[in-house]
Design a protein around this motif. Structure first.
Motif, PDB file in Angstrom:
ATOM      1  N   ASP A 435       0.844  -1.198   0.000  1.00 55.97           N
ATOM      2  CA  ASP A 435       0.000   0.000   0.000  1.00 55.97           C
ATOM      3  C   ASP A 435       0.874   1.241   0.000  1.00 55.97           C
ATOM      4  OD1 ASP A 435      -2.415  -1.430   0.133  1.00 55.97           O
ATOM      5  OD2 ASP A 435      -2.167  -1.719   2.300  1.00 55.97           O
ATOM      6  N   LEU A 436       0.431   2.276  -0.747  1.00 59.10           N
ATOM      7  CA  LEU A 436       1.104   3.572  -0.728  1.00 59.10           C
ATOM      8  C   LEU A 436       0.310   4.532   0.150  1.00 59.10           C
ATOM      9  CD1 LEU A 436       2.004   3.927  -4.535  1.00 59.10           C
ATOM     10  CD2 LEU A 436       3.547   3.311  -2.663  1.00 59.10           C
ATOM     11  N   GLU A 437       0.964   5.579   0.604  1.00 64.13           N
ATOM     12  CA  GLU A 437       0.298   6.531   1.502  1.00 64.13           C
ATOM     13  C   GLU A 437      -0.880   7.234   0.829  1.00 64.13           C
ATOM     14  OE1 GLU A 437       3.184   9.209   3.061  1.00 64.13           O
ATOM     15  OE2 GLU A 437       4.250   7.658   4.203  1.00 64.13           O
ATOM     16  N   LEU A 441      -1.719   1.428  -4.841  1.00 65.59           N
ATOM     17  CA  LEU A 441      -0.876   0.259  -4.602  1.00 65.59           C
ATOM     18  C   LEU A 441       0.384   0.355  -5.452  1.00 65.59           C
ATOM     19  CD1 LEU A 441      -3.746  -2.366  -4.882  1.00 65.59           C
ATOM     20  CD2 LEU A 441      -2.566  -1.774  -2.772  1.00 65.59           C
ATOM     21  N   GLU A 442       1.488  -0.153  -4.908  1.00 65.56           N
ATOM     22  CA  GLU A 442       2.713  -0.274  -5.684  1.00 65.56           C
ATOM     23  C   GLU A 442       2.939  -1.759  -5.935  1.00 65.56           C
ATOM     24  OE1 GLU A 442       6.780   1.792  -4.958  1.00 65.56           O
ATOM     25  OE2 GLU A 442       6.969  -0.264  -4.151  1.00 65.56           O
ATOM     26  N   VAL A 443       3.093  -2.094  -7.231  1.00 61.69           N
ATOM     27  CA  VAL A 443       3.329  -3.489  -7.603  1.00 61.69           C
ATOM     28  C   VAL A 443       4.648  -3.554  -8.357  1.00 61.69           C
ATOM     29  CG1 VAL A 443       2.496  -5.457  -8.945  1.00 61.69           C
ATOM     30  CG2 VAL A 443       0.863  -3.994  -7.747  1.00 61.69           C
ATOM     31  N   GLY A 444       5.485  -4.510  -7.994  1.00 61.94           N
ATOM     32  CA  GLY A 444       6.777  -4.659  -8.668  1.00 61.94           C
ATOM     33  C   GLY A 444       6.993  -6.058  -9.192  1.00 61.94           C
ATOM     34  N   VAL A 445       7.497  -6.133 -10.431  1.00 62.73           N
ATOM     35  CA  VAL A 445       7.987  -7.399 -10.981  1.00 62.73           C
ATOM     36  C   VAL A 445       9.502  -7.257 -11.061  1.00 62.73           C
ATOM     37  CG1 VAL A 445       8.153  -8.756 -13.104  1.00 62.73           C
ATOM     38  CG2 VAL A 445       5.920  -8.044 -12.267  1.00 62.73           C
ATOM     39  N   GLY A 553      -2.790  -9.132  -2.166  1.00 62.77           N
ATOM     40  CA  GLY A 553      -2.931  -7.931  -3.000  1.00 62.77           C
ATOM     41  C   GLY A 553      -2.675  -8.240  -4.470  1.00 62.77           C
ATOM     42  N   LEU A 554      -1.629  -9.017  -4.706  1.00 63.56           N
ATOM     43  CA  LEU A 554      -1.295  -9.407  -6.085  1.00 63.56           C
ATOM     44  C   LEU A 554      -2.412 -10.250  -6.695  1.00 63.56           C
ATOM     45  CD1 LEU A 554       2.429 -10.413  -5.438  1.00 63.56           C
ATOM     46  CD2 LEU A 554       1.707  -8.554  -6.945  1.00 63.56           C
TER      47      LEU A 554
END
Length: 893
Positions: A435-437, A441-445, A553-554
């Motif tokens: 979660d971002l402020e 959402l921040e998702v990374g691959v 979340g993903l």
């Protein structure tokens, strides 16, 4: 010593240029013989008593083979006026042999001392050598004289004299046209040039694929021995179209070239069978060979029934290759072994090509031998990595340095984890979600940064480019890069720091991408999970740790992403994949089950697809001419014929106007009381698809990926096991200023050539993997006797039905026309397609019950045999001397 040669040359503009070519001749090369005391050398590499046991040459001797390579290396001989290059080379080799002979005579202690023997198959060269006092023999003459190595005779390629000797007087095939006529014919449009593709099911049928612009490629059907005219699978040929009234349809008969070989003058009965079905296709005949694509072929010897005969037939493992006639004196030794044979030629009076024995691979049926065969037959590079390649690996112990961190983002604090199949050691990808402020959402691959370790142009890079892909066989992996990288330094294992290339999105809760960025990074994965472990975490309501929250979340976002793709028209096709459970000691399969897909499989897939699409757009925006992309062409409408017929047989409508139309109609395709129908339909739809391919953006205009319904796509997420992804990493690194470019990366022609190799390697890897599954399936059934299982008909042929057994992901052929049984009355209807056998009509998707057993009577082509129990018991119980083809194919998607 310097020797120069001067001549004049006229330029295009008409000027005359003087050209001086200088040859620097070395006078410091030593002869290499232990006998010599004159040349400066440390130790001789040619023995003093060099005696090969020969009844021609009983004295110690050295051999000089008559080759251009040796002539270029040994001596410089200037061409005389009017002398051809070949004559000059012959003279050069004679001069070299003469010099060597006289040089060594100085040190010989007696008349029968060390001699030099020249080998040549050129009669003129032999005569001139004899006139100048040289010892000279024909190559075959010398090899036949070797007492200790009689088997070497078998390895000789046939000379022209030999080829003519075993050709019958009757001409079985038309003469091939000379290349000049072929080229003129292609230019005028009389002939077409294409790649010859032999049929696996019918040795009297093939197609020629004629490459055209865009979607203008065509296939020409070839039927009958005369029209096939000695072409071999993958040869480049010239084909002449027959008049339209002679066009035929592909035969629906499954026909194998089996049993005792026919003599050259036997008639081919099958050729006379007229094909009268509708749907005739452009049909032609082979008029010439433009380029032979012969390679060494694996297979087994059919030992001649004639006692003391040295002439035998060799049956290749690949059913698309004709049998080859060879001469060998080792038939009794080679019987039961897998051997390699090379083709030497195919005279027009011979039913089969002529060839020679190359080497033995080991006993047929042995696991190691069969694995070697399938790797060789599918041209999979599987030799150990050379020292030159290994020399470019990082020195151990290896650690991330401050220099490595300069261009990287430190993401070690993130809750990153990987999700893979059980036992996976080459972990390419890892994920995170937080979660971002701002409520998003921040998702990374995060993908292994393989390009950090493999630098352009070195031996390691060239080897990876040549291999193209990692090949996964049952219980074995043939790595694209050495294990130090694939299983250790590049693998994103848990609780170790690793270099990565990260694609990071900011998304809202509806999975809409608000921002995308790419960065080289350092990560520390917090867990290496299997799909099942990740699924259990997501489903366990008691778990609420950071890893589990990230996975949930993903998973939630992945479901939304998948739904959006499907709404755009992405296809959800089906294939049955099997997993073998191996015995820990024997490594034989002890259990076989179809793989079950979980939500977590789909979760990982969605984010890999998204990363690939995001990277594809970025590299194309930056490098419109040289981006390495991947496309999936739309199938031609005719590809869907079998799918439409199959659906219609169950009163179901399928629409194929677009991927979305197909996807939507597959979604609603149902038959009451037949829940497996939709899966079968999707399996059949997979068979209609084209192959996805790599291409260079500057060499093509159609980027669309039909199956994914995406306008642009590439491969970024698996650089440990795919070379394409390494190139994409390099392009992306240049695009974000994280690495420097190099000339080949920006050369669209070189990129295009690379893509051709990658497409070939990927295709062959798929075929090798299927062959491995087929072999292990046979091993699985070997100790199980006869099993009874339910299956479904996938295809209906004139004389057979092809049945799928869902429990084992197994496909096999039930034949109705066995040689030693009374053939039941068969009525085939192409339109259905239906096959009527003894008042019972078989249709696609009908449920049947079959017996399954392994038939190992033919050790080379062991088969899974199927015979009907229901609805017609015992009609197709196989008999030992019949060799129909049993298929085991995994789907290509």
């Amino acid at each position: 010593m310097l020797k120069s040669k001067t001549f004049v040359k006229k330029t295009r503009s008409g000027k005359v240029m003087k050209i001086v070519r200088e040859h620097y001749l070395r006078d410091d090369i030593w002869c290499g013989s232990e006998v010599c005391s004159e040349c400066k050398q440390e130790s001789g590499v040619l023995q003093k008593d060099a005696c090969i046991e020969s009844n021609l040459c009983s004295y110690p001797h050295y051999l000089i083979p008559d080759t251009n390579v040796v002539s270029d290396v040994l001596t410089f001989i200037e061409r005389e006026p009017g002398e051809s290059a070949n004559d000059r080379n012959d003279r050069a080799i004679r001069v070299a042999a003469k010099w060597y002979s006289q040089h060594l005579k100085t040190f010989a202690s007696h008349e029968d001392g060390l001699k030099v023997v020249l080998l040549t198959n050129d009669q003129g060269n032999k005569q001139k050598a004899e006139e100048s006092g040289l010892l000279v023999y024909k190559c075959e003459e010398y090899v036949k004289s070797l007492i200790a190595n009689p088997e070497l005779v078998d390895r000789l390629a046939l000379s022209d004299d030999d080829k003519n000797e075993i050709t019958s007087a009757k001409l079985l095939f038309p003469e091939h046209l000379p290349l000049s006529r072929i080229q003129a014919g292609i230019k005028s449009g009389c002939f077409l040039q294409g790649t010859f593709r032999a049929s696996r099911d019918n040795y009297l049928e093939a197609t020629v694929f004629v490459q055209g612009e865009g979607e203008d490629s065509t296939e020409v059907l070839i039927q009958g021995l005369q029209n096939l005219n000695r072409a071999v699978h993958q040869d480049v040929v010239a084909v002449q179209l027959l008049p339209r009234n002679e066009w035929v349809a592909p035969t629906s008969v499954v026909l194998q070239d089996e049993g005792i070989a026919k003599d050259d003058d036997d008639n081919e009965e099958e050729e006379e069978k007229a094909v009268t079905e509708a749907a005739r296709r452009s049909t032609g005949k082979i008029v010439g060979i433009i380029k032979r694509n012969w390679r060494p072929f694996c297979g087994m010897l059919n030992v001649s029934q004639i006692k003391e005969s040295t002439r035998h037939l060799f049956t290749p493992a690949d059913r698309r290759i004709p049998r080859i006639r060879i001469e060998t004196r080792q038939a009794s030794t080679l019987a039961g072994q897998r051997i390699i044979v090379a083709i030497d030629g195919w005279p027009k009076g011979s039913r089969y090509p002529n060839g020679h024995f190359v080497r033995s691979l080991g006993g047929a049926g042995e696991k190691e031998t069969e694995e070697e065969v399938l790797l060789l037959e599918h041209d999979v590079p599987h030799q150990a990595f050379s020292q030159a390649v290994l020399s470019f690996l990082p020195k151990m112990p290896w650690a991330i340095t401050p220099e490595d961190m300069v261009m990287r983002e430190d993401l070690r604090q993130l809750t990153v984890c990987s999700v893979d199949p059980p036992g996976c050691t080459d972990i390419d990808d890892a994920l995170h979600c937080r979660d971002l402020e701002n409520g998003n959402l921040e998702v990374g691959v995060h993908i292994a940064d393989v390009s950090h370790f493999i630098r352009p142009g070195n031996a390691l890079d060239k080897e990876a480019a040549s291999r193209g892909t990692t090949v996964y066989l049952c219980g074995k992996r043939i790595d694209m890069v050495p294990a130090l990288l694939s299983s250790d330094l590049c693998s994103l294992r848990s609780n170790v720091e690793r270099l990565a290339f990260s694609c990071i999105w900011e998304m809202n809760h509806d999975a809409e991408i608000l921002k995308t960025r790419f960065t080289k990074s350092v990560i520390n994965s917090k867990a290496s999970l299997t799909y099942a472990e990740a699924q259990m975490r997501i489903d366990d309501t008691a778990k609420n740790d950071d890893i589990t929250k990230s996975l949930r979340g993903l998973n939630k976002l992945a479901k939304i992403l998948k739904q959006k793709r499907i709404e755009k028209g992405a296809l959800t096709l089906s294939s049955i994949e099997v997993r073998f459970h191996m015995d820990s000691e024997t490594h034989d399969p002890i259990d076989l089950q179809t793989k079950e897909l979980m939500e977590t499989n789909s979760m990982v897939e969605e984010f890999m697809l998204l990363a690939n699409i995001s990277v594809a757009q970025k590299i194309y925006d930056e490098f419109s001419e040289c981006a390495l992309l991947r496309k999936h062409p739309a199938p031609p409408p005719s590809n869907y014929d079998i799918l439409l017929k199959a659906a219609k047989s169950k009163d179901v409508e399928i629409y194929t106007d677009s991927a979305k139309a197909l996807a939507d109609s597959l979604d609603v395709a149902k038959v009451d009381g037949f829940p497996y129908f939709n899966t079968l339909l999707r399996i059949l739809a997979t068979r209609c698809m084209m192959q996805a391919v790599y291409f260079c953006s500057g060499m093509d205009s159609d980027f669309h990926h039909y199956g994914l319904a995406s306008p642009i796509y590439t491969h970024f997420t698996s650089p440990i096991r795919r070379y394409a992804d390494i190139i994409v990493h390099r392009l992306l690194a240049v695009a974000i200023g994280a690495d420097s470019t190099y000339p080949e990366l920006m050369d669209k022609h070189k990129q295009s050539a690379l893509c051709n190799n990658l497409n070939y390697r990927h295709k062959m890897a798929q075929y090798a993997q299927r062959a491995s599954v087929a072999f292990h399936t046979q091993l699985f059934f070997k100790s199980r006797g006869i099993l009874n299982e339910d299956g479904y008909i996938l295809f209906v042929k004139k004389n057979a039905i092809i049945v799928l057994i869902p429990k084992f992901g197994l496909e096999g052929t039930v034949f109705f026309d066995t040689k030693d049984k009374t053939i039941p009355k068969l009525v085939f209807d192409e339109e259905g397609p239906t096959l009527n056998v003894e008042q019972h009509t078989f249709r696609i998707f009908d449920k049947v019950k079959v017996t399954i057993r392994l038939d190992d009577s033919n050790i080379q082509h062991q088969k899974i045999r199927m015979a009907l129990i229901n609805p017609i018991p015992g009609v197709s119980v196989p008999v030992p001397d019949v060799e129909p083809q049993a298929k085991k194919q995994k789907l290509d998607h």
